[in-house]
Scaffold this active site. Sequence first.
Site, PDB file in Angstrom:
ATOM      1  N   GLY A  13       0.809  -1.139   0.145  1.00 52.27           N
ATOM      2  CA  GLY A  13      -0.076  -0.079  -0.141  1.00 52.27           C
ATOM      3  C   GLY A  13       0.831   1.204  -0.056  1.00 52.27           C
ATOM      4  O   GLY A  13       0.513   2.313   0.548  1.00 52.27           O
ATOM      5  N   ASN A  15       1.476   3.446  -2.571  1.00 53.02           N
ATOM      6  CA  ASN A  15       0.642   4.370  -3.267  1.00 53.02           C
ATOM      7  C   ASN A  15      -0.410   4.782  -2.402  1.00 53.02           C
ATOM      8  O   ASN A  15      -0.841   6.031  -2.401  1.00 53.02           O
ATOM      9  CB  ASN A  15       0.082   3.699  -4.606  1.00 53.02           C
ATOM     10  CG  ASN A  15       1.294   3.593  -5.630  1.00 53.02           C
ATOM     11  OD1 ASN A  15       1.604   4.673  -6.119  1.00 53.02           O
ATOM     12  ND2 ASN A  15       1.706   2.693  -5.908  1.00 53.02           N
ATOM     13  N   ARG A  66     -17.118 -14.062  -8.881  1.00 55.64           N
ATOM     14  CA  ARG A  66     -16.852 -12.617  -8.725  1.00 55.64           C
ATOM     15  C   ARG A  66     -17.792 -11.689  -8.225  1.00 55.64           C
ATOM     16  O   ARG A  66     -18.105 -10.990  -7.723  1.00 55.64           O
ATOM     17  CB  ARG A  66     -16.315 -12.201  -9.888  1.00 55.64           C
ATOM     18  CG  ARG A  66     -14.694 -12.623 -10.310  1.00 55.64           C
ATOM     19  CD  ARG A  66     -14.161 -12.118 -11.373  1.00 55.64           C
ATOM     20  NE  ARG A  66     -13.095 -12.841 -11.917  1.00 55.64           N
ATOM     21  CZ  ARG A  66     -11.798 -12.806 -11.639  1.00 55.64           C
ATOM     22  NH1 ARG A  66     -11.461 -12.062 -10.508  1.00 55.64           N
ATOM     23  NH2 ARG A  66     -10.738 -13.623 -12.085  1.00 55.64           N
ATOM     24  N   ASN A 108      -6.970   4.090 -11.569  1.00 53.25           N
ATOM     25  CA  ASN A 108      -6.166   2.730 -11.149  1.00 53.25           C
ATOM     26  C   ASN A 108      -4.750   3.390 -11.636  1.00 53.25           C
ATOM     27  O   ASN A 108      -4.516   4.065 -12.553  1.00 53.25           O
ATOM     28  CB  ASN A 108      -6.590   1.833 -11.906  1.00 53.25           C
ATOM     29  CG  ASN A 108      -5.593   0.707 -11.680  1.00 53.25           C
ATOM     30  OD1 ASN A 108      -4.935   0.136 -10.590  1.00 53.25           O
ATOM     31  ND2 ASN A 108      -4.932  -0.154 -12.948  1.00 53.25           N
ATOM     32  N   HIS A 110      -0.970   2.020 -13.080  1.00 51.51           N
ATOM     33  CA  HIS A 110      -0.417   0.879 -13.668  1.00 51.51           C
ATOM     34  C   HIS A 110       1.085   1.159 -13.917  1.00 51.51           C
ATOM     35  O   HIS A 110       1.500   1.996 -14.393  1.00 51.51           O
ATOM     36  CB  HIS A 110      -1.237   0.367 -14.912  1.00 51.51           C
ATOM     37  CG  HIS A 110      -0.647  -0.793 -15.548  1.00 51.51           C
ATOM     38  ND1 HIS A 110      -0.594  -2.088 -15.254  1.00 51.51           N
ATOM     39  CD2 HIS A 110       0.021  -0.802 -16.532  1.00 51.51           C
ATOM     40  CE1 HIS A 110      -0.147  -2.822 -15.879  1.00 51.51           C
ATOM     41  NE2 HIS A 110       0.238  -2.253 -16.847  1.00 51.51           N
ATOM     42  N   THR A 142     -11.882   1.150 -17.044  1.00 50.40           N
ATOM     43  CA  THR A 142     -13.286   0.542 -17.796  1.00 50.40           C
ATOM     44  C   THR A 142     -13.012  -0.764 -17.600  1.00 50.40           C
ATOM     45  O   THR A 142     -11.997  -1.630 -17.158  1.00 50.40           O
ATOM     46  CB  THR A 142     -12.890   1.317 -19.288  1.00 50.40           C
ATOM     47  OG1 THR A 142     -11.809   0.827 -19.761  1.00 50.40           O
ATOM     48  CG2 THR A 142     -13.114   2.908 -19.193  1.00 50.40           C
TER      49      THR A 142
HETATM   50  C1  GRF Z   1       2.488  -0.920  -7.919  1.00 54.45           C
HETATM   51  O1  GRF Z   1       3.461  -0.702  -8.679  1.00 54.45           O
HETATM   52  C2  GRF Z   1       0.999  -0.418  -8.714  1.00 54.45           C
HETATM   53  O2  GRF Z   1       1.398   0.005  -9.919  1.00 54.45           O
HETATM   54  C3  GRF Z   1       0.869  -2.001  -8.713  1.00 54.45           C
HETATM   55  O3  GRF Z   1       1.282  -2.573  -7.878  1.00 54.45           O
HETATM   56  C4  GRF Z   1       2.053  -2.053  -6.971  1.00 54.45           C
HETATM   57  C5  GRF Z   1       1.511  -1.893  -5.874  1.00 54.45           C
HETATM   58  O4  GRF Z   1       2.460  -1.145  -5.009  1.00 54.45           O
HETATM   59  N1  GRF Z   1      -0.383  -2.241  -9.644  1.00 54.45           N
HETATM   60  P1  GRF Z   1       1.988  -0.590  -3.461  1.00 54.45           P
HETATM   61  O5  GRF Z   1       1.113  -1.736  -2.779  1.00 54.45           O
HETATM   62  O6  GRF Z   1       1.153   0.708  -3.788  1.00 54.45           O
HETATM   63  O7  GRF Z   1       3.298  -0.452  -2.663  1.00 54.45           O
END
Ligand code: GRF
Length: 199
Positions: A13, A15, A66, A108, A110, A142
């Site tokens: 986490g 980010n 799901r 999101n 990526h 999307t």
């Molecule tokens: C990040 O590289 C994000 O882009 C990808 O998974 C990773 C997550 O890292 N989808 P964190 O959990 O935010 O440290």
Amino acid sequence: MTKRVAIFVSGGGSNMRALVEDMTGDHPARPAVVFSNNADAGGIAWAKAQGIATAVVDHRPFKGDRPAFEAAISTALAPHAPDMICLAGFMRVLTGAFIDQWTGRMINIHPSLLPKYKGLHTHARALEAGEAEHGCTVHEVTAALDDGPILGQARLAINAEDTAETLAARVLTLEHRLYPAVLRRFAAGDKRMVDVQGA
Ligand code: GRF
């Protein structure tokens, strides 16, 4: 009006943490809840320690159903009344039906310069292809995986000595700059591209 943000994580986490730490002062959004499919996600422990509401729905008992998993997610989110969702390292694929409920309100991050390298192992694939540059993208979610209108990108030059691991670390640092910058704009209703140049 301040936007209430649900942040979805599956792992550490970092980010999510960058987003939360930016949501102070005149920021147009505030964290409403940190959600995970994994009770042991480092991001859940961190959010709890900050006094942020958390919610967990383990996907495993749903055994691939799901829609049922997503119904449980919606139930868990409801008391927190989120206006939007930020996926931040959330490693479950969501159905079109769930995504449709959040059209224009779910974003999101990526780890590639989309539309290149959708899916997994983006750093190794960029190296293998001999790319000169790489980076990360924030986009609206999307129904198609790692698709949707691009809201911002951050890029860096690949060095001769880079490995998939060093690239992952360098890109992650960029992610922590890009995602908060995009959320600030997006939560204020501004969908202009954010462009970040990294080192
Ligand atoms: C990040 O590289 C994000 O882009 C990808 O998974 C990773 C997550 O890292 N989808 P964190 O959990 O935010 O440290």
